[in-house]
Design a protein around this motif. Structure first.
Motif, PDB file in Angstrom:
ATOM      1  N   PHE A  23      42.612  59.755  -3.469  1.00  0.00           N
ATOM      2  CA  PHE A  23      42.965  59.018  -2.249  1.00  0.00           C
ATOM      3  C   PHE A  23      43.712  57.736  -2.608  1.00  0.00           C
ATOM      4  N   TYR A  24      43.170  56.984  -3.571  1.00  0.00           N
ATOM      5  CA  TYR A  24      43.815  55.730  -3.981  1.00  0.00           C
ATOM      6  C   TYR A  24      45.194  55.991  -4.566  1.00  0.00           C
ATOM      7  N   LEU A  25      45.316  57.037  -5.383  1.00  0.00           N
ATOM      8  CA  LEU A  25      46.591  57.372  -6.006  1.00  0.00           C
ATOM      9  C   LEU A  25      47.643  57.699  -4.942  1.00  0.00           C
ATOM     10  N   MET A  26      47.260  58.481  -3.940  1.00  0.00           N
ATOM     11  CA  MET A  26      48.196  58.858  -2.890  1.00  0.00           C
ATOM     12  C   MET A  26      48.580  57.670  -2.006  1.00  0.00           C
ATOM     13  N   TYR A  27      47.653  56.739  -1.852  1.00  0.00           N
ATOM     14  CA  TYR A  27      47.981  55.535  -1.081  1.00  0.00           C
ATOM     15  C   TYR A  27      48.861  54.599  -1.905  1.00  0.00           C
ATOM     16  N   LEU A  28      48.632  54.566  -3.211  1.00  0.00           N
ATOM     17  CA  LEU A  28      49.406  53.712  -4.107  1.00  0.00           C
ATOM     18  C   LEU A  28      50.892  54.056  -4.081  1.00  0.00           C
ATOM     19  N   VAL A  29      51.203  55.349  -3.998  1.00  0.00           N
ATOM     20  CA  VAL A  29      52.596  55.805  -4.071  1.00  0.00           C
ATOM     21  C   VAL A  29      53.211  56.007  -2.677  1.00  0.00           C
ATOM     22  N   ARG A  30      52.585  55.443  -1.668  1.00  0.00           N
ATOM     23  CA  ARG A  30      53.011  55.676  -0.281  1.00  0.00           C
ATOM     24  C   ARG A  30      54.465  55.294  -0.011  1.00  0.00           C
ATOM     25  N   ASP A  31      54.987  54.306  -0.762  1.00  0.00           N
ATOM     26  CA  ASP A  31      56.355  53.843  -0.512  1.00  0.00           C
ATOM     27  C   ASP A  31      57.390  54.509  -1.397  1.00  0.00           C
ATOM     28  N   THR A  32      56.948  55.318  -2.344  1.00  0.00           N
ATOM     29  CA  THR A  32      57.896  55.904  -3.300  1.00  0.00           C
ATOM     30  C   THR A  32      57.927  57.429  -3.279  1.00  0.00           C
ATOM     31  N   ILE A  33      56.837  58.041  -2.865  1.00  0.00           N
ATOM     32  CA  ILE A  33      56.715  59.485  -2.978  1.00  0.00           C
ATOM     33  C   ILE A  33      57.691  60.204  -2.039  1.00  0.00           C
ATOM     34  N   GLN A  34      58.279  61.258  -2.553  1.00  0.00           N
ATOM     35  CA  GLN A  34      59.245  62.044  -1.782  1.00  0.00           C
ATOM     36  C   GLN A  34      58.581  62.666  -0.557  1.00  0.00           C
ATOM     37  N   ASP A  35      59.294  62.708   0.533  1.00  0.00           N
ATOM     38  CA  ASP A  35      58.863  63.348   1.786  1.00  0.00           C
ATOM     39  C   ASP A  35      57.839  62.546   2.572  1.00  0.00           C
ATOM     40  N   TYR A  39      56.666  62.982   6.589  1.00  0.00           N
ATOM     41  CA  TYR A  39      55.295  63.275   6.994  1.00  0.00           C
ATOM     42  C   TYR A  39      54.725  62.179   7.887  1.00  0.00           C
ATOM     43  N   LEU A  40      55.113  60.936   7.631  1.00  0.00           N
ATOM     44  CA  LEU A  40      54.669  59.840   8.497  1.00  0.00           C
ATOM     45  C   LEU A  40      55.149  60.059   9.927  1.00  0.00           C
ATOM     46  N   GLU A  41      56.393  60.480  10.037  1.00  0.00           N
ATOM     47  CA  GLU A  41      56.949  60.764  11.365  1.00  0.00           C
ATOM     48  C   GLU A  41      56.214  61.924  12.021  1.00  0.00           C
ATOM     49  N   HIS A  42      55.931  62.968  11.249  1.00  0.00           N
ATOM     50  CA  HIS A  42      55.252  64.141  11.799  1.00  0.00           C
ATOM     51  C   HIS A  42      53.830  63.806  12.237  1.00  0.00           C
ATOM     52  N   PHE A  43      53.106  63.032  11.421  1.00  0.00           N
ATOM     53  CA  PHE A  43      51.739  62.679  11.776  1.00  0.00           C
ATOM     54  C   PHE A  43      51.691  61.696  12.952  1.00  0.00           C
ATOM     55  N   THR A  44      52.761  60.917  13.114  1.00  0.00           N
ATOM     56  CA  THR A  44      52.827  59.980  14.237  1.00  0.00           C
ATOM     57  C   THR A  44      53.144  60.693  15.542  1.00  0.00           C
ATOM     58  N   SER A  73      45.866  59.479   7.160  1.00  0.00           N
ATOM     59  CA  SER A  73      45.779  60.919   7.450  1.00  0.00           C
ATOM     60  C   SER A  73      46.384  61.743   6.326  1.00  0.00           C
ATOM     61  N   ILE A  74      47.524  61.287   5.805  1.00  0.00           N
ATOM     62  CA  ILE A  74      48.194  61.997   4.712  1.00  0.00           C
ATOM     63  C   ILE A  74      47.345  61.955   3.442  1.00  0.00           C
ATOM     64  N   CYS A  75      46.795  60.778   3.137  1.00  0.00           N
ATOM     65  CA  CYS A  75      45.951  60.638   1.947  1.00  0.00           C
ATOM     66  C   CYS A  75      44.692  61.499   2.070  1.00  0.00           C
ATOM     67  N   LEU A  76      44.110  61.558   3.260  1.00  0.00           N
ATOM     68  CA  LEU A  76      42.932  62.391   3.486  1.00  0.00           C
ATOM     69  C   LEU A  76      43.272  63.869   3.333  1.00  0.00           C
ATOM     70  N   THR A  77      44.478  64.247   3.742  1.00  0.00           N
ATOM     71  CA  THR A  77      44.923  65.625   3.575  1.00  0.00           C
ATOM     72  C   THR A  77      45.026  65.975   2.091  1.00  0.00           C
ATOM     73  N   SER A  78      45.549  65.058   1.301  1.00  0.00           N
ATOM     74  CA  SER A  78      45.627  65.259  -0.152  1.00  0.00           C
ATOM     75  C   SER A  78      44.231  65.459  -0.741  1.00  0.00           C
ATOM     76  N   VAL A  79      43.284  64.653  -0.277  1.00  0.00           N
ATOM     77  CA  VAL A  79      41.902  64.768  -0.750  1.00  0.00           C
ATOM     78  C   VAL A  79      41.299  66.106  -0.335  1.00  0.00           C
ATOM     79  N   PHE A  80      41.592  66.539   0.890  1.00  0.00           N
ATOM     80  CA  PHE A  80      41.081  67.815   1.392  1.00  0.00           C
ATOM     81  C   PHE A  80      41.608  68.971   0.546  1.00  0.00           C
ATOM     82  N   ILE A  81      42.900  68.932   0.205  1.00  0.00           N
ATOM     83  CA  ILE A  81      43.500  69.946  -0.672  1.00  0.00           C
ATOM     84  C   ILE A  81      42.780  69.962  -2.019  1.00  0.00           C
ATOM     85  N   TYR A  82      42.594  68.771  -2.563  1.00  0.00           N
ATOM     86  CA  TYR A  82      41.961  68.605  -3.875  1.00  0.00           C
ATOM     87  C   TYR A  82      40.541  69.172  -3.871  1.00  0.00           C
TER      88      TYR A  82
END
Length: 324
Positions: A23-35, A39-44, A73-82
Motif C-alpha cells: 500500500f505504501y509503495l503504491m502511494y509513494l509512486v502515485r505521481d510517477t507510475i504509468q496510467d 485510473y484516477l479519472e476512472h475512479f473519480t 482506492s487504487i492503492c487498496l486495489t493493489s493490496v487486494f490483488i496482492y
C-alpha cells in the motif's frame, strides 16, 4: 506457527505486514507510475467512462459510493490483488517456511508481476480473481465457477485463462494423447486467428483501448518479454523434473506452449499479457518442484539471499514505476 487464540497463522500475519508495505509503495509512486492519471479519472467518474469493462466499472463505483479517495482506492486495489495471489501462493507453496515463502512471493510480485500490481490493476485484479477462483474450484467449491467467469468482466484479457482452465478441468483425466492433440489444434487455431483473420484484427485495431496489443511495437526492441522468457525457462525446468503433485497445474502451464510458439512466429503483444496467470502458476510449480534442492542450502544463507533479492525487487519495481 499459529496464533490459535486469534486464529492467525504466521503467514497471514506476515501477509498483513507485507500488504501495508505494498500500500505504501503504491502511494509513494502515485505521481510517477504509468496510467495512474487515467485510473484516477476512472475512479473519480466510474459511470462516465466507456473504456472499462462493466465489472471493473461497478467495482470502482463501490469505492465512489463509499466516498473513498481515488488514490486510496487504487492503492487498496493493489493490496487486494496482492492478497488474493498470496492466498493462491500459500495454498500451493505450503511446505516452505512461512517467512521464506512470503519473501519468495514478494520477490516474484515485484519483479515478474509489478506491472499488474501497480500499473495495469484492471488486468491484475482479473488475474487475481481468476486464479483464486480456480484454486477454490480445484478444492471442490463449485460456486467459484461463477466468480471465474465474472473475472472476464474485469478485463477481457483473462478470457484465455478462463477458457483454458475450463477445458483442462473438464478433461484433466483424459490421456496424454488427447492433450497433445488439443495442443496442436490450439496452435493451429491461434495461428490462423492472428495471421489470417484480418477482419478480426482490423476490428480490434479500431478499438483504441486494444489496438496497441496488436501492433507489435512493444516487442520490436527485444526478442521477447522477460515474463515470457521466465515461462519458457520454467517449462524446460519442469520438463526435467516433473512431479505428480498438482497435476492439473502442470496441464494448465503446459497449455501455454502453442501460444508461446505463435508469439515467436508472430509478434502480438496481447498474448504474453494473457499468459500471465500461467506464468504465475509456473513460478508456483518451480518452487514446489525444486524446494528440496533449495532447503539443502544453509538456512542463514537462504534468508540473507532472500532479503537481498527483495531489496533488489523493490528497487526494480520503483524503477519500473518511474520513481527514479
Amino acid at each position: 506457527m499459529t496464533y490459535k487464540k486469534y486464529g492467525i497463522n504466521t503467514y497471514n500475519a506476515l501477509l498483513f505486514l507485507f500488504s501495508i508495505t505494498i500500500f505504501y509503495l503504491m502511494y509513494l509512486v502515485r505521481d510517477t507510475i504509468q496510467d495512474r492519471p487515467n485510473y484516477l479519472e476512472h475512479f473519480t467518474y466510474p459511470v462516465d467512462t466507456i473504456k472499462i469493462e462493466i465489472g471493473f466499472k461497478y467495482y470502482m463505483k463501490l469505492f465512489n459510493i463509499l466516498g473513498i479517495d481515488p488514490q486510496i482506492s487504487i492503492c487498496l486495489t493493489s493490496v487486494f490483488i496482492y492478497i488474493l495471489l498470496a492466498k493462491v501462493w500459500y495454498k500451493y507453496v505450503s511446505k516452505l517456511n512461512s517467512i521464506e515463502s512470503i519473501l519468495i512471493f514478494n520477490f516474484i510480485m515485484l519483479t515478474l508481476f509489478n506491472h499488474y500490481v501497480g500499473t495495469s490493476i484492471r488486468m491484475g485484479l482479473a488475474i487475481a480473481i481468476a486464479l483464486y477462483s480456480s484454486m477454490k474450484i480445484i478444492e471442490g467449491n463449485k460456486k467459484y465457477w461463477i466468480m471465474i467467469f465474472l473475472s472476464i468482466f474485469f478485463h477481457y484479457g483473462i478470457s484465455l485463462f478462463v477458457l483454458l482452465f475450463t477445458w483442462v478441468k473438464l478433461f484433466e483425466k483424459r490421456s496424454i494423447r488427447f492433450h497433445l492433440f488439443s495442443l496442436i489444434l490450439i496452435f493451429l487455431l491461434t495461428f490462423i486467428i492472428f495471421y489470417w483473420a484480418v477482419p478480426i484484427l482490423e476490428f480490434l485495431n479500431n478499438e483504441q483501448r486494444y489496438s496497441h496489443y496488436f501492433d507489435g511495437k512493444d516487442m520490436t526492441d527485444r526478442i521477447m518479454p522477460f515474463t515470457l522468457l521466465f515461462l519458457i525457462g520454467s517449462l524446460f525446468l519442469l520438463l526435467i523434473k516433473r512431479s505428480e503433485q498438482w497435476s492439473i497445474l502442470y496441464l494448465l502451464v503446459g497449455y501455454s506452449i502453442p501460444f508461446i510458439i505463435v508469439i515467436v512466429i508472430i509478434k502480438v503483444n496481447i498474448l504474453p499479457k494473457m499468459l500471465m496467470p500461467l506464468i504465475f502458476l509456473s513460478a508456483v510449480l518451480i518452487i514446489n518442484s525444486y524446494r528440496f534442492e533449495y532447503i539443502k542450502l544453509n538456512g542463514i544463507i537462504r534468508f540473507n539471499l532472500l532479503i537481498i533479492a527483495n531489496v533488489v525487487a523493490i528497487m526494480y519495481a520503483l524503477k519500473m514505476y518511474q520513481y527514479y
